[in-house]
Design a protein around this motif. Structure first.
Motif, PDB file in Angstrom:
ATOM      1  N   TYR A   1     -11.225   8.869  -9.339  1.00 37.06           N
ATOM      2  CA  TYR A   1      -9.861   8.670  -8.851  1.00 37.06           C
ATOM      3  C   TYR A   1      -8.865   8.805  -9.987  1.00 37.06           C
TER       4      TYR A   1
ATOM      5  N   GLN B   1      -6.973  12.630  -1.458  1.00 32.10           N
ATOM      6  CA  GLN B   1      -7.703  11.425  -1.059  1.00 32.10           C
ATOM      7  C   GLN B   1      -8.220  10.642  -2.272  1.00 32.10           C
TER       8      GLN B   1
ATOM      9  N   HIS C   1      -6.369  10.362  -5.094  1.00 33.49           N
ATOM     10  CA  HIS C   1      -5.208  10.199  -5.966  1.00 33.49           C
ATOM     11  C   HIS C   1      -4.270   9.129  -5.423  1.00 33.49           C
ATOM     12  N   LEU C   2      -3.690   8.389  -6.352  1.00 37.45           N
ATOM     13  CA  LEU C   2      -2.787   7.314  -5.969  1.00 37.45           C
ATOM     14  C   LEU C   2      -1.681   7.252  -7.003  1.00 37.45           C
TER      15      LEU C   2
ATOM     16  N   LEU D   1      -7.696  -0.614  -0.874  1.00 38.03           N
ATOM     17  CA  LEU D   1      -7.522   0.841  -0.926  1.00 38.03           C
ATOM     18  C   LEU D   1      -8.874   1.549  -0.898  1.00 38.03           C
TER      19      LEU D   1
ATOM     20  N   MET E   1     -10.038   4.156   1.860  1.00 38.07           N
ATOM     21  CA  MET E   1     -10.455   5.518   1.535  1.00 38.07           C
ATOM     22  C   MET E   1     -11.863   5.810   2.031  1.00 38.07           C
TER      23      MET E   1
ATOM     24  N   LEU F   1       3.042  -2.018  -3.190  1.00 34.71           N
ATOM     25  CA  LEU F   1       2.057  -0.952  -2.990  1.00 34.71           C
ATOM     26  C   LEU F   1       1.253  -1.172  -1.705  1.00 34.71           C
TER      27      LEU F   1
ATOM     28  N   ARG G   1       1.012   1.554   1.350  1.00 30.76           N
ATOM     29  CA  ARG G   1      -0.252   2.167   1.789  1.00 30.76           C
ATOM     30  C   ARG G   1      -0.753   1.578   3.100  1.00 30.76           C
TER      31      ARG G   1
END
Lengths: 310, 273
Positions: A23, A44, A46-47, B133, B137, B164, B168
């Motif tokens: 990531y 998907q 990456h943030l 997260l 994902m 955040l 999200r």
């Protein structure tokens, strides 16, 4: 010539394609840290957390507890200082598999001036238990070491440069964490360097050679764990060492080498680098020169150790 | 609505968690009493009624996770984990002792069942967001729970994480704010007032619920149920709690954050539970 931040952009994309657990956690400087292509091709994985480095470190710690391999991407000044305590508490202490990948190390963000230059970064990181520190010197070694960092289970701090630096190695060269590379062999004096100043150290070797002095040049790309065997050999076999780095002379590679020399009770070490002063705006090599770091001055320092003249 | 029998059972479990915690802290000589006692019911509700966990497999990837950001509450978290069978309750006798596997603050590398190391305030929510997260994902339906203190919410990093989580849409993240109104040097309202938490979280895009009695199992469980019915947003459940709850003379005092219990105070407390 190619910048190490480009090596990061290229290698992280390759790693991300190979492994869906890789990531990138950006702090809104993906454009200059070269992660935009990763974001475009692998959204998907990456943030972008926004301009919030402390949170980036903590979020990455959380991702790592779930088996991800997050690379936090920012500038070295922020990656080593704004998020320092988060790295200590949430990454190093629990020994989580987070990589702090920092562009703009040392004086390389030359025009941006002192606020963006990181002359303290790996010195700070060096004091954190469980941390591994990589300071590559050219594009190919950088790509190889990023790959090694990805395979390394635990926290790693990586330091890249903003501006292009000369190629030192070939694409096929492989690098191992914790093992210094001998760039030049010689027995009169040892030069131990890392990062963007490697090309200056190489030029210094050429200058010394023209004067009949053969220098052993070690690429100490892993600042921690230090290759103490290579340092010990340089001290035992040669005894005269010059360290060169784009970092404060306090607590950098020079200090690490001195710690080994002090333990052995022998050897003379001259530390070259940023002279415990903040940077300023200006062309990169001019800033180094202001701190006494040029090919000529490295050669002069090395020669004085050999001849005993000051 | 809980049955009378279930409520009595959970109440008894909270009593046991408090007793184990106070006894362990008494043995050490000094410890974080106020902020452990304020979350006893919450921890029992989570571990006995809500969380999908398997004490025989603490690293089960599909488990629900709990981040206790106010890491000084570790003694009662350890007590509840021991009660759940994560490790031998006898280990509680070693709390804080040199060489112990149960250190003063939550430690994921030493304590089976602890999902995140904590101790430096204001950092846990970021890790919880990272976990949520990762679940999002990987398309896992697990929940991530976090317990954040009211005082530690003064740290800016908490609000970076809050922003955040909303961005999200982490709907499987539930944060409990232990709003006991006290911090080390005084009352939170006198030092840096954080109330009203629910309005703050709502303004940041969260679904927020204020729980009038943070020690009521019915109210805690009802709030969690409501949270799980609300999609697309992370959830903040603000628990109006009493610092040092059930410790006579220490309730609702900021001095109860960390102190030494006398034998008499311990006995009084155990009788009072």
């Amino acid at each position: 010539m190619k910048a190490l931040r480009d090596a990061f952009g290229d290698e992280i994309l390759a790693l991300g394609r190979e492994n869906p657990n890789v990531y990138v956690v950006d702090c809104d400087i993906g454009k200059s840290c070269k992660t935009l292509e990763f974001a475009r091709q692998l959204p998907q994985q990456h943030l972008n957390v926004g301009i919030a480095e402390q949170n980036a470190a903590g979020v990455s710690a959380g991702l790592a507890t779930c088996g991800k391999i997050p690379f936090v991407s920012t500038y070295a000044a922020f990656g080593s200082m704004r998020m320092c305590e988060q790295i200590r508490q949430e990454i190093c202490y629990p020994r989580l598999n987070v990589k702090i990948a920092c562009s703009h190390g040392g004086l390389t963000p030359a025009n941006d001036g002192a606020s963006h230059q990181a002359i303290e970064d790996y010195g700070i990181m060096r004091t954190l238990p469980n941390m591994t520190i990589l300071v590559p010197c050219d594009y190919y070694s950088c790509r190889s070491l990023i790959r090694a960092a990805c395979q390394w289970d635990g926290p790693v701090y990586l330091r890249f440069t903003r501006d292009p630096v000369p190629f030192i190695y070939r694409e096929s060269d492989q690098f191992e964490i914790g093992r210094a590379r001998t760039v030049r062999e010689g027995g009169d004096v040892a030069i131990i360097a890392a990062g963007a100043v490697m090309s200056l150290a190489l030029q210094a070797c050429d200058l010394l050679h023209s004067q009949g002095i053969e220098a052993r040049l070690l690429d100490m790309h892993t600042v921690k764990p230090l290759d103490t065997a290579a340092v010990t050999a340089a001290i035992q076999e040669i005894g005269r060492v010059v360290t060169v780095e784009d970092h404060n002379i306090i607590n950098g590679i020079g200090s690490a080498v001195c710690e080994v020399a002090a333990g052995l009770g022998r050897g003379v070490v001259k530390r070259m680098g940023v002279q415990d002063q903040f940077g300023e705006s200006g062309p990169y090599f001019d800033l180094l020169e202001k701190n006494g770091v040029t090919a000529q001055s490295i050669a002069d320092t090395a020669r004085s150790l050999v001849t005993g003249e000051n | 609505m809980l049955t009378e029998e279930r409520r009595a059972f959970l109440t008894q479990r909270a009593r046991q968690a408090r007793a184990l915690t106070l006894e362990a802290i008494y043995r050490v000589g000094r410890g974080h009493i106020g902020g452990t006692m304020s979350i006893a019911e919450l921890l029992i509700a989570l571990y006995d009624d809500v969380m999908r966990v398997d004490p025989s497999n603490p690293s089960w990837p599909e488990r629900d996770r709990l981040v206790v950001s106010k890491g000084h509450a570790a003694p009662i978290v350890y007590a509840v984990l021991a009660m759940k069978g994560y490790f031998d309750p006898k280990l509680l006798d070693t709390l804080n002792a040199n060489g112990t596997t149960l250190p003063s603050h939550c430690d994921m590398r030493k304590v089976p069942g602890i999902d995140m190391t904590a101790g430096s305030l204001g950092q846990g929510l970021s890790a919880a967001v990272g976990m949520a997260l990762a679940n999002q994902m990987d398309h896992r339906d697990s929940y991530v729970y976090a317990i954040v203190g009211d005082g530690e919410s003064q740290e800016g990093q908490v609000w970076e994480a809050v922003m955040l989580a909303a961005q999200r849409k982490l709907e499987h993240l539930i944060v409990f704010v232990d709003d006991n109104g006290c911090q080390v040097d005084g009352f939170t309202g006198d030092i840096l007032n954080m109330r009203p938490f629910d309005q703050k979280y709502r303004a940041f895009g969260w679904h927020a619920i204020y729980v009038e009695d943070g020690h009521s199992f019915d109210q805690i469980l009802d709030a969690i149920h409501q949270a799980k019915q609300t999609p697309d947003r992370p959830h903040a459940i603000i628990l109006n709690t009493v610092k040092a709850k059930h410790v006579p003379g220490a309730e609702n005092t900021y001095q109860s954050h960390c102190f030494s219990l006398t034998r008499e105070q311990l006995d009084n407390s155990l009788r009072n539970l």
